[in-house]
Scaffold this motif. Structure first.
Motif: not given
Length: 344
Positions: A21-23, A27, A38, A47-48, A50, A287
């Protein structure tokens, strides 16, 4: 196209996402400050993401989802057809479905084929599967859907880079004398360029430097964001309202609305547009991200993981996007086994 198909039930659904999982901040770190990233994530509700590691393909995610279902009690020898719906197949040819048939140890006397389709693909797949059941004579259809959409996001554009996630899902479609599914499927090809990967087919080959793709927008998905938003909030509600009218069902009768998880803003705005309570039209991909044709089964699996899924009888399904296309259906999920989201 409006119509009904009787004697069909979604027996089981499973979904698999990446454990990586990458925020959104990470990214988009080369394009936006942490504060702006943000703020972007807050607006989309994602927010995250896959993000599948390079060696994992869409077929791998779908394979894991199917194996989870078979491990839960379904017999692979009962499968009479395999439909694999994706825009990110393993190869140009042959169809990935044949590799999946062998990998899953499915019978040889089986129908197998791929469909190139995105966000509306899960509902399309249910329609195709339901249409085949009479021919299959009591055997079932294994529907597999998903994409590694993150790989089609242009590295210099935050639009898709901040929302595109990777996932695969599987579903068993079988017969049930008492069940009926009502469909409304529409195509808007005049707007196909709204979500377009221009290069990669035979009309225009991808641009490369050695084995590496060049940073040319035509190698990636070019999205008309405003056009997609307008389509989602104008054409999709009309499609759903016409479905309700055809089925003689009031919106207030719907227990749950499972729609394509484009982003939280589109989902909540669509609920408001239709007059459906927001809690009945959940967004659970904060997420995970927008996972194309897998987003509805991912939503179901996430609800199961959170203890929210119940045997709902009147459920709206609606997938919409690339094509442009809309595929909506009213289904009974009271006999559906939904597995918790898996990771790969």
């Amino acid at each position: 196209m409006l119509g009904k198909l009787s004697g069909v039930v979604i027996e089981a659904v499973g979904a698999v996402v990446s454990k990586n999982r990458v925020s959104v901040e990470a990214r988009c770190k080369n394009l936006l400050s942490a504060k702006k990233a943000s703020r972007l994530a807050k607006g989309t509700g994602i927010h995250k993401l896959s993000i599948a590691v390079p060696e994992v393909c869409t077929s791998d995610l779908c394979y894991q989802a199917a194996e989870k279902i078979f491990a839960s009690g379904w017999d692979r020898n009962d499968i009479g057809a395999l439909i694999f719906i994706t825009q990110t197949a393993d190869y140009l040819t042959p169809a990935t479905s044949y590799y999946l048939q062998e990998r899953l140890h499915l019978p040889k006397d089986i129908i197998a084929y791929d469909v190139n389709l995105g966000c509306s693909g899960f509902v399309y797949g249910i329609f195709q599967a339901a249409s085949m059941l009479t021919f299959l004579g009591g055997r079932k259809v294994l529907l597999m859907v998903g994409d590694t959409s993150s790989r089609n996001a242009f590295p210099q554009d935050t639009g898709l880079l901040s929302i595109a996630g990777d996932a695969g899902a599987a579903a068993i479609i079988g017969s049930n004398e008492t069940s009926e599914i009502v469909f409304h499927i529409e195509s808007f090809g005049e707007r196909a360029d709204m979500l377009l990967v221009k290069r990669g087919g035979y009309r225009a080959l991808r641009l490369t430097e050695g084995e590496r793709l060049t940073d040319n927008i035509e190698n990636y998905c070019n999205m008309d964001g405003l056009g997609v938003m307008a389509f989602s909030l104008e054409d999709v509600p009309k499609n759903i309202e016409q479905l309700f009218e055809y089925a003689s069902i009031g919106i207030e009768e719907i227990e749950l609305a499972l729609v394509h998880q484009a982003n939280s803003m589109i989902v909540s705005s669509l609920a408001d547009k239709l007059g459906i309570q927001r809690e009945k039209m959940p967004f659970r991909s904060e997420n995970i991200g927008n996972t194309s044709s897998a987003s509805i089964p991912v939503l179901m699996s996430e609800m199961q993981r959170r203890g929210e899924f119940k045997p709902f009888r009147k459920v709206l399904l609606s997938g919409f996007g690339v094509g442009m296309s809309v595929a909506s259906a009213i289904v009974d999920l009271s006999h559906t086994k939904v597995l918790e989201t898996g990771e790969l």
